[in-house]
Structure formats: structure tokens, C-alpha cells
Enzyme design. Structure first.
Site, PDB file in Angstrom:
ATOM      1  N   ASN A   9       0.682  -1.057  -0.390  1.00 56.27           N
ATOM      2  CA  ASN A   9      -0.052  -0.125   0.583  1.00 56.27           C
ATOM      3  C   ASN A   9       1.004   1.178   0.194  1.00 56.27           C
ATOM      4  OD1 ASN A   9      -2.635   1.621   0.822  1.00 56.27           O
ATOM      5  ND2 ASN A   9      -1.289   1.558   2.283  1.00 56.27           N
ATOM      6  N   TYR A  33       2.191  10.471 -11.544  1.00 59.87           N
ATOM      7  CA  TYR A  33       0.899   9.971 -11.069  1.00 59.87           C
ATOM      8  C   TYR A  33       0.196   8.638 -11.364  1.00 59.87           C
ATOM      9  CZ  TYR A  33      -1.736   8.655  -6.279  1.00 59.87           C
ATOM     10  OH  TYR A  33      -2.559   7.209  -5.504  1.00 59.87           O
ATOM     11  N   LYS A  38       0.472   4.985 -11.969  1.00 63.76           N
ATOM     12  CA  LYS A  38      -0.396   3.475 -11.189  1.00 63.76           C
ATOM     13  C   LYS A  38      -0.921   2.523 -12.545  1.00 63.76           C
ATOM     14  CE  LYS A  38      -0.821   4.793  -6.984  1.00 63.76           C
ATOM     15  NZ  LYS A  38       0.179   3.752  -6.168  1.00 63.76           N
ATOM     16  N   ILE A  85     -10.430   9.386  -1.369  1.00 59.33           N
ATOM     17  CA  ILE A  85     -10.439   8.223  -0.494  1.00 59.33           C
ATOM     18  C   ILE A  85      -9.551   9.269   0.987  1.00 59.33           C
ATOM     19  CG2 ILE A  85      -9.712   6.008   1.193  1.00 59.33           C
ATOM     20  CD1 ILE A  85     -11.185   5.579  -0.670  1.00 59.33           C
ATOM     21  N   THR A 141      -7.604  10.353   3.297  1.00 60.93           N
ATOM     22  CA  THR A 141      -6.334  10.824   3.511  1.00 60.93           C
ATOM     23  C   THR A 141      -5.603  11.609   3.513  1.00 60.93           C
ATOM     24  OG1 THR A 141      -5.330   9.694   1.395  1.00 60.93           O
ATOM     25  CG2 THR A 141      -6.804   8.330   2.788  1.00 60.93           C
TER      26      THR A 141
END
Length: 256
Positions: free
Chosen positions: A91, A157, A161, A190, A192
Site C-alpha cells: 500500500n 502519478y 498507477k 479516499i 486520507t
């Protein structure tokens, strides 16, 4: 009733915060014995103590995921402690500097690709080598909806991914004969620290991003960890090579 991961030994890389921390807490609740990995030893120690107070088992291992020797050490220490490695949740990653491509340096690009893509390759290679000796196992990596989508500033990014999802499919074919399953989870928004960093901690823009999801909100780390736990369990025995979106519908074309 036993937990999803009862009696299994596994590793959570990127366990010190966000989705990784939620996963470590959940996996321990589901009966797993864990090695929890991140750069910050003090955070790992605190998490291990919390899990122990709840009756779980978690051993902290500080490591740098951009170093191949650290991946070998993670697997070696986990196997030495628990006798085997049944699963891994990879993760850890970086958002990078999240700026337009014309403002990005070669060093910025390399850092993001090395952390998000090369490190996954090193993780999976080390973990699967041990799982082959065990006679099987399961691996889940955290990818992103940005593997199939984009935001201004997401070039490095998104590339990292998308590369993870490409790696996944070939790895699934290679590892299946050894009874090793591998899947990616692809979160949308999400709540975070990393997501907030991508929006430069602008609460107005961050709130609007959440409302743009068809379900009307951002996802939670715990919800994301629940998907990872299922994919790592025997209940997902017929699932491999899949990049599974968990994004509240955000990536559906045209919905915005």
C-alpha cells in the site's frame, strides 16, 4: 466464527497511516499475524502496541521501499518470525509533487515512478518468491482510479498507477501456476492525508471533490481495507489479475 484471515501470516507495507493503517487494524481483527512496514519506526511501534492491546499480533519493521535489499529483508524477517508468508498488502506510495507536466522536473518524475511502480515490482518479486516456497499465497497492491483517469498535475502519478495495472496482469499469469493470486485495488477519493496533499489542503476544493462522487462523499480508509481483506482471503479464491475500482462511481465516464 473465525475471521477472514484467521491463522494467516502476512505483511502490510505502508502501514503507518491512511489505508495501510486501517488495513493493519482490520487484518489483525480478522485473525492475521502481521508484519507492519513503513519508514517511520515510532508510528509503527505505536500501531503495534495498539494492535497488541486489542489482542492481535503485529511486528513493526522499518524499511525504505525504494531499496531492493529492504524488500528481501522484510520477507526474511516476516518468515523468520511467523514461519511463512501467506499474504501481502502493498500500500505504500507517494502522490509526488502533483504539478503540471511543464513544471515538473526529471527528478520529480523518477521519484514517483520509483516509489509507486518500481517498488511494487520489487515487493511482488520478493513476496512471490517466498510464497512459491510456501505453496501459494495472495497479494494485493494499492493502485488508483487515476490509472484510468486524470487530474491536472497527475501525469507522473497516473503513469505510475497505470504501470501497476499493466504489471498486474502479466504477474497474475506468471504466478497462477504457483497458486499465488494477485490483484489491485483502485481507490477513488479516499479521505486520507495523501488525498488532502494532492489538493494542497484546500478544504473548499477538497469538499467539492467529495461531493462530485456519485455517492456524495469520499470513501474511508476502512472501506478500502475491507476490499483488500476480501481479496486476500479464501473467499476470493477465483479472483486474480483484476484491478478493482472502489471509487463511489467517480470514474464512470460522463458522470461529472
Amino acid at each position: 466464527m473465525s475471521g477472514l484471515l484467521e491463522g494467516k501470516a502476512g505483511v502490510v507495507i505502508g502501514a503507518s497511516s491512511g489505508i495501510g493503517r486501517a488495513a493493519a487494524e482490520l487484518f489483525a481483527d480478522e485473525g492475521a499475524k502481521l508484519a507492519i512496514v513503513a519508514r517511520r519506526q515510532e508510528r509503527l511501534n505505536e500501531l503495534a502496541e495498539q494492535i497488541a492491546r486489542s489482542g492481535g499480533t503485529a511486528v513493526p519493521i522499518a524499511a525504505d521501499i525504494t531499496r531492493s535489499e529492504d524488500h528481501a529483508r522484510i520477507v526474511e524477517e516476516t518468515t523468520s518470525i511467523f514461519g511463512r508468508l501467506d499474504f501481502a498488502f502493498n500500500n505504500a506510495g507517494t502522490i509526488g509533487n502533483f504539478v503540471p507536466m511543464l513544471e515538473q522536473s526529471e527528478e520529480d518524475w523518477t521519484h514517483t515512478i520509483d516509489t509507486n511502480l518500481k517498488a511494487i515490482w520489487m515487493s511482488v518479486r520478493a513476496q512471490a518468491t517466498q510464497m512459491k516456497k510456501n505453496g501459494g499465497g495472495a497479494i494485493v497492491n494499492t493502485s488508483s482510479w487515476l490509472a484510468v483517469g486524470a487530474l491536472p498535475g497527475s501525469t507522473s502519478y497516473s503513469a505510475s498507477k497505470a504501470g501497476m495495472d499493466g504489471l498486474l496482469r502479466a504477474a497474475a499469469l506468471e504466478l497462477a501456476p504457483f497458486d499465488i493470486r494477485i490483484n489491485n485495488i483502485n481507490p477513488g477519493g479516499i479521505d486520507t492525508d495523501m488525498t488532502r496533499q494532492a489538493f494542497q489542503d484546500d478544504e473548499t476544493v477538497f469538499a467539492a471533490f467529495g461531493k462530485a462522487h456519485p455517492i456524495g462523499r469520499l470513501g474511508t480508509p476502512r472501506e478500502t481495507a475491507e476490499l483488500a481483506a476480501f481479496l486476500l482471503s479464501s473467499r476470493a479464491a477465483n479472483i486474480t489479475g483484476q484491478a478493482i475500482l472502489i471509487d463511489g462511481g467517480y470514474s464512470i465516464p460522463g458522470q461529472r
